[in-house]
Enzyme design. Sequence first.
Site, mmCIF file in Angstrom:
data_model
loop_
_atom_site.group_PDB
_atom_site.id
_atom_site.type_symbol
_atom_site.label_atom_id
_atom_site.label_comp_id
_atom_site.label_asym_id
_atom_site.label_seq_id
_atom_site.Cartn_x
_atom_site.Cartn_y
_atom_site.Cartn_z
ATOM 1 C CD GLU A 34 19.002 22.364 43.577
ATOM 2 O OE1 GLU A 34 18.454 23.315 44.180
ATOM 3 O OE2 GLU A 34 18.360 21.511 42.955
ATOM 4 C CG ASN A 121 15.365 17.505 45.525
ATOM 5 O OD1 ASN A 121 14.971 18.578 45.072
ATOM 6 N ND2 ASN A 121 16.360 16.823 44.968
ATOM 7 C CG ASN A 179 13.819 18.023 41.650
ATOM 8 O OD1 ASN A 179 14.194 18.955 42.339
ATOM 9 N ND2 ASN A 179 14.673 17.275 40.959
ATOM 10 C CG ASP A 234 16.336 20.925 40.298
ATOM 11 O OD1 ASP A 234 15.690 20.762 41.352
ATOM 12 O OD2 ASP A 234 17.497 20.521 40.164
#
Length: 305
Positions: A34, A121, A179, A234
């Site tokens: 990520e 996030n 997100n 995402d």
Amino acid sequence: MADEDFEIFDARFNSRVKTSARLDHLFDDCRWAEGPAYFPAHRQLVWSDIPNNRMLRYDETSGGVSEFRNPSNFSNGHTVDRQGRLVSCEHGARRVSRTEPDGSITVIADRFEGKRLNSPNDVVVRSDGSIWFTDPTYGIDSDYEGHRADSEIGASLVFRVDPQSGEIRKVADDFTQPNGLAFSPDETKLYIADTGATHVPGHPRHIRVFDVGADGVSLGGGAEFCESTNGLFDGFRFDRDGYLWTSAGNGVHCYAPEGRLVGVILTPERVANVCFGGPRRNRLYICATTSLYAMTLPVIGARTF
């Protein structure tokens, strides 16, 4: 990479990619890759391997991968500010932090109205120095990507941190699970993904678009820009022509400025996030489940700091 490894829905996608280009597989020892962030001065990419509680570094000049930080407080999304400093979302410490040139850590935000944040996030820095981040519950839902805990705030919000005062201000509160987020190339609009479908069946799997007020603080609008046709969105980034490149279940989806899906770069794994890098900002780095991939494109990424 062959032509069949792309899906083309609109002729405009033909100018966004080279179907003869190769998807380069750079690394494959992650549990959930990520948050890629690119450092032009060093030609290096830093990204998160969240469940393994570490950050990794890819050297573009040598192809080598090494650990950047371990433990990493279960870091997730990252960006680079205008001074070339790393800004990070940390699930484990439930905060947004900045790594200074000497390696020390500055806490940017860890509480709102006296209550601990959920688990920041993803984060972006606007050209005025303000820091915008999302705060869903993924890092406190279990002990897999953070530490299981109850939400003190009781909601999943989007925040802005003022560059002068450090004030943390709520700018959006009507998300199930906010997100990824990114500004349009001219910074007049802010795009925010909602992955609420991970928690509630039938809840959002889309990206919304907001108008940034003349004050550079307030948001208006919030209409749906696009809805995922495969898995969930995402993290995402823009190229300088205003096309949006976003993670999805089967690869990287590319959307035209009006919200039409024009094409897909198909990948072997579910994609979590992307960013542009390389000396010309035309190298698309892709964090996809266990791996880091990259593809060279005939377009230039928009500046993100």
